[in-house]
Write a protein that holds these residues in place. Structure first.
Motif, PDB file in Angstrom:
ATOM      1  N   LEU A   1       0.846  -1.183   0.000  1.00  0.00           N
ATOM      2  CA  LEU A   1       0.000   0.000   0.000  1.00  0.00           C
ATOM      3  C   LEU A   1       0.885   1.239   0.000  1.00  0.00           C
ATOM      4  O   LEU A   1       1.854   1.320   0.755  1.00  0.00           O
ATOM      5  N   GLU A   2       0.562   2.178  -0.871  1.00  0.00           N
ATOM      6  CA  GLU A   2       1.304   3.434  -0.951  1.00  0.00           C
ATOM      7  C   GLU A   2       0.354   4.601  -0.739  1.00  0.00           C
ATOM      8  O   GLU A   2      -0.825   4.521  -1.058  1.00  0.00           O
ATOM      9  N   LYS A   3       0.902   5.697  -0.197  1.00  0.00           N
ATOM     10  CA  LYS A   3       0.121   6.911   0.036  1.00  0.00           C
ATOM     11  C   LYS A   3       0.765   8.081  -0.688  1.00  0.00           C
ATOM     12  O   LYS A   3       1.994   8.206  -0.711  1.00  0.00           O
ATOM     13  N   ASP A   4      -0.084   8.907  -1.284  1.00  0.00           N
ATOM     14  CA  ASP A   4       0.382  10.149  -1.916  1.00  0.00           C
ATOM     15  C   ASP A   4       0.711  11.123  -0.791  1.00  0.00           C
ATOM     16  O   ASP A   4      -0.145  11.436   0.036  1.00  0.00           O
TER      17      ASP A   4
ATOM     18  N   GLN B   1       4.420  12.676  -4.835  1.00  0.00           N
ATOM     19  CA  GLN B   1       5.337  11.573  -4.555  1.00  0.00           C
ATOM     20  C   GLN B   1       4.592  10.490  -3.777  1.00  0.00           C
ATOM     21  O   GLN B   1       3.784  10.802  -2.905  1.00  0.00           O
ATOM     22  N   TRP B   2       4.885   9.247  -4.093  1.00  0.00           N
ATOM     23  CA  TRP B   2       4.247   8.118  -3.419  1.00  0.00           C
ATOM     24  C   TRP B   2       5.203   7.507  -2.418  1.00  0.00           C
ATOM     25  O   TRP B   2       6.382   7.316  -2.723  1.00  0.00           O
TER      26      TRP B   2
ATOM     27  N   GLN C   1      -9.269   6.747  -2.615  1.00  0.00           N
ATOM     28  CA  GLN C   1      -9.258   7.478  -1.353  1.00  0.00           C
ATOM     29  C   GLN C   1      -9.613   6.545  -0.201  1.00  0.00           C
ATOM     30  O   GLN C   1     -10.466   5.667  -0.353  1.00  0.00           O
ATOM     31  N   ILE C   2      -8.939   6.744   0.925  1.00  0.00           N
ATOM     32  CA  ILE C   2      -9.351   6.121   2.173  1.00  0.00           C
ATOM     33  C   ILE C   2      -9.752   7.261   3.082  1.00  0.00           C
ATOM     34  O   ILE C   2      -8.977   8.198   3.305  1.00  0.00           O
TER      35      ILE C   2
END
Length: 147
Positions: A68-71, A76-77, A143-144
């Protein structure tokens, strides 16, 4: 009459050539990875479909089939921190050529924001081999957010 036979043969050749060209283009696409929705509550399960457009099987890690990656806000991730694999990291969850599989993932407790899945894949590997990440693929963004 012989002109018509030549025309029919040429049309058939063009149709067959088009089929093989289209199939060749299809194999260059790789994996298509899509979530079922664009937004998730942290308590929801994420449904994922992976379509394999390679002309060979594709496998995924038994330890970490996805990351799992987040912006981080500036485009940038960032990967969330994952511990090292404590077991044999074999190649598993294979998808045979030109087919698809669906998966359901439990979302970890993470912060609100834009996310995506990074999916390392082993192209042409056999199930049970030691996993190697030949190529990285990414899902669509989602989106979370808490209610």
């Amino acid at each position: 009459m012989s002109k018509w036979i030549i025309v029919i043969i040429l049309v058939l050749v063009v149709i067959v050539a088009g089929f093989f060209i289209q199939r060749g283009i299809r194999t260059e696409r790789g994996l298509i990875i899509e979530t079922d929705k664009d937004s998730y509550d942290p308590s929801e399960n994420l449904k994922l479909i992976i379509k394999n457009d390679f002309a060979t099987s594709v496998g995924f890690s038994l330890c970490y089939p996805y990351l799992l990656e987040k912006d981080n806000g500036d485009g940038q991730w960032e990967n969330y921190h994952y511990t090292d694999c404590q077991k044999f990291n074999g190649n598993g969850y294979n998808i045979v050529k030109f087919s698809s599989k669906s998966f359901e993932l439990t979302l970890p407790n993470v912060s609100n924001g834009k996310h995506r899945l990074q999916i390392p894949a082993c192209v042409g590997c056999r199930e049970g081999d030691v996993f190697r990440a030949d190529i990285l693929f990414y899902s669509n963004e989602f989106q979370i957010k808490s209610e």
